[in-house]
Write a protein that holds these residues in place. Structure first.
Motif, PDB file in Angstrom:
ATOM      1  N   THR A   1       1.161 -11.041  -3.242  1.00  0.00           N
ATOM      2  CA  THR A   1       0.979  -9.873  -2.381  1.00  0.00           C
ATOM      3  C   THR A   1       2.359  -9.360  -1.983  1.00  0.00           C
ATOM      4  O   THR A   1       3.131 -10.073  -1.337  1.00  0.00           O
ATOM      5  CB  THR A   1       0.161 -10.240  -1.129  1.00  0.00           C
TER       6      THR A   1
ATOM      7  N   VAL B   1     -14.703   0.000  -5.326  1.00  0.00           N
ATOM      8  CA  VAL B   1     -13.552  -0.781  -5.769  1.00  0.00           C
ATOM      9  C   VAL B   1     -13.684  -2.257  -5.373  1.00  0.00           C
ATOM     10  O   VAL B   1     -13.101  -3.130  -6.019  1.00  0.00           O
ATOM     11  CB  VAL B   1     -12.236  -0.150  -5.256  1.00  0.00           C
ATOM     12  N   LYS B   2     -14.486  -2.565  -4.360  1.00  0.00           N
ATOM     13  CA  LYS B   2     -14.670  -3.959  -3.933  1.00  0.00           C
ATOM     14  C   LYS B   2     -15.231  -4.833  -5.062  1.00  0.00           C
ATOM     15  O   LYS B   2     -14.972  -6.022  -5.105  1.00  0.00           O
ATOM     16  CB  LYS B   2     -15.573  -4.033  -2.708  1.00  0.00           C
TER      17      LYS B   2
ATOM     18  N   GLU C   1     -12.014  -5.731  -7.090  1.00  0.00           N
ATOM     19  CA  GLU C   1     -10.851  -6.249  -6.356  1.00  0.00           C
ATOM     20  C   GLU C   1     -10.468  -7.672  -6.730  1.00  0.00           C
ATOM     21  O   GLU C   1      -9.277  -7.976  -6.819  1.00  0.00           O
ATOM     22  CB  GLU C   1     -11.081  -6.152  -4.840  1.00  0.00           C
TER      23      GLU C   1
ATOM     24  N   SER D   1      -6.949  -2.336  -6.925  1.00  0.00           N
ATOM     25  CA  SER D   1      -7.090  -1.771  -5.587  1.00  0.00           C
ATOM     26  C   SER D   1      -7.594  -0.332  -5.649  1.00  0.00           C
ATOM     27  O   SER D   1      -7.726   0.328  -4.627  1.00  0.00           O
ATOM     28  CB  SER D   1      -5.761  -1.823  -4.837  1.00  0.00           C
ATOM     29  N   ALA D   2      -7.880   0.144  -6.867  1.00  0.00           N
ATOM     30  CA  ALA D   2      -8.400   1.501  -7.066  1.00  0.00           C
ATOM     31  C   ALA D   2      -9.221   1.512  -8.354  1.00  0.00           C
ATOM     32  O   ALA D   2      -9.025   0.672  -9.241  1.00  0.00           O
ATOM     33  CB  ALA D   2      -7.256   2.507  -7.162  1.00  0.00           C
TER      34      ALA D   2
ATOM     35  N   GLN E   1      -6.265   2.689 -11.900  1.00  0.00           N
ATOM     36  CA  GLN E   1      -5.117   1.907 -11.433  1.00  0.00           C
ATOM     37  C   GLN E   1      -3.963   2.040 -12.411  1.00  0.00           C
ATOM     38  O   GLN E   1      -4.167   2.057 -13.622  1.00  0.00           O
ATOM     39  CB  GLN E   1      -5.525   0.437 -11.333  1.00  0.00           C
TER      40      GLN E   1
ATOM     41  N   SER F   1       1.217  -3.692  -9.408  1.00  0.00           N
ATOM     42  CA  SER F   1       0.612  -2.491  -8.837  1.00  0.00           C
ATOM     43  C   SER F   1       1.383  -2.175  -7.556  1.00  0.00           C
ATOM     44  O   SER F   1       2.308  -2.911  -7.192  1.00  0.00           O
ATOM     45  CB  SER F   1      -0.869  -2.741  -8.544  1.00  0.00           C
TER      46      SER F   1
ATOM     47  N   THR G   1       0.550  -2.849  -4.680  1.00  0.00           N
ATOM     48  CA  THR G   1       0.310  -3.888  -3.680  1.00  0.00           C
ATOM     49  C   THR G   1       0.412  -5.321  -4.201  1.00  0.00           C
ATOM     50  O   THR G   1       0.648  -6.235  -3.419  1.00  0.00           O
ATOM     51  CB  THR G   1      -1.086  -3.718  -3.051  1.00  0.00           C
ATOM     52  N   LEU G   2       0.218  -5.527  -5.512  1.00  0.00           N
ATOM     53  CA  LEU G   2       0.142  -6.884  -6.064  1.00  0.00           C
ATOM     54  C   LEU G   2       1.008  -7.052  -7.306  1.00  0.00           C
ATOM     55  O   LEU G   2       1.255  -6.098  -8.037  1.00  0.00           O
ATOM     56  CB  LEU G   2      -1.306  -7.227  -6.453  1.00  0.00           C
TER      57      LEU G   2
END
Length: 147
Positions: free
Chosen positions: A41, A108-109, A112, A117-118, A121, A137, A139-140
Motif C-alpha cells: 500500500t 469495484v468491490k 478489489e 481500485s477501479a 485501471q 497503480s 494506490t498499490l
C-alpha cells in the motif's frame, strides 16, 4: 502412380496448413499465468504477503483472467487489456458465468481483492521478466511470480 499419390498427399497437407488460422500474441513475457505474491500500500507503506491466497492473473492475446485458485467455484473475472511500453490498462471486467450470459462487473468491490481500485485501471509496469512482474497503480504495488 505412386508418385502422383505422394504429390496429391503433400498438396493436401499444404492446403490444410494454409487454411489454418495461426493465433499469435505480441505480449512477450506478459503472456502466461501469474501468481500474486505481495501487495504494498503506497500511502501507508503497508505490506502484505498474499501468496497463500492464490490470487492469479492470466494473460493471453488481449484477455486477462483473474481468479482465486484455492477453491473450486470461486468467481472468475475476465478483462480486456492493452500493454504498451510500461503501461498496462485493464477495462471491461466481466464475471465469467458459463451457465448464463457473462454480466459486466458494476461494483469495484468485486475485483478489489485482485488489486483493482477501479473498473478501468491503469498500471505502470515497473518490472517484467520471464519470471517476475511488478505493477503499480495509484494506490498499490503488486508483485507477481510466473507460475
Amino acid at each position: 502412380m505412386k508418385r502422383y499419390a505422394w504429390l496429391i498427399a503433400i498438396g493436401c497437407m499444404l492446403l490444410t496448413l494454409a487454411a489454418c488460422d495461426w493465433e499469435s500474441s505480441d505480449n512477450g513475457n506478459l503472456d502466461g499465468f501469474w501468481q500474486m505474491t505481495d501487495v504494498d500500500t503506497l500511502a501507508t507503506g503497508g505490506h502484505e504477503n498474499v501468496k497463500e491466497q492464490a490470487l492469479t492473473w492470466s494473460f493471453q492475446g488481449c484477455i486477462l483472467e483473474v481468479r482465486q485458485a484455492t477453491h473450486k467455484g470461486t468467481p472468475i473475472y475476465i478483462f480486456k487489456f492493452s500493454h504498451e511500453g510500461d503501461v498496462l490498462k485493464t477495462f471491461n471486467p466481466y464475471l465469467n458465468n458459463r451457465d448464463m450470459e457473462d454480466p459486466l462487473v458494476e461494483d469495484v468491490k468485486d475485483i478489489e481483492p485482485f488489486g483493482f481500485s477501479a473498473l478501468s485501471q491503469q498500471f505502470k509496469v515497473l518490472k517484467l521478466t520471464g519470471s517476475r512482474l511488478i505493477l503499480q497503480s495509484p494506490t498499490l504495488r503488486l508483485t507477481f511470480r510466473k507460475y
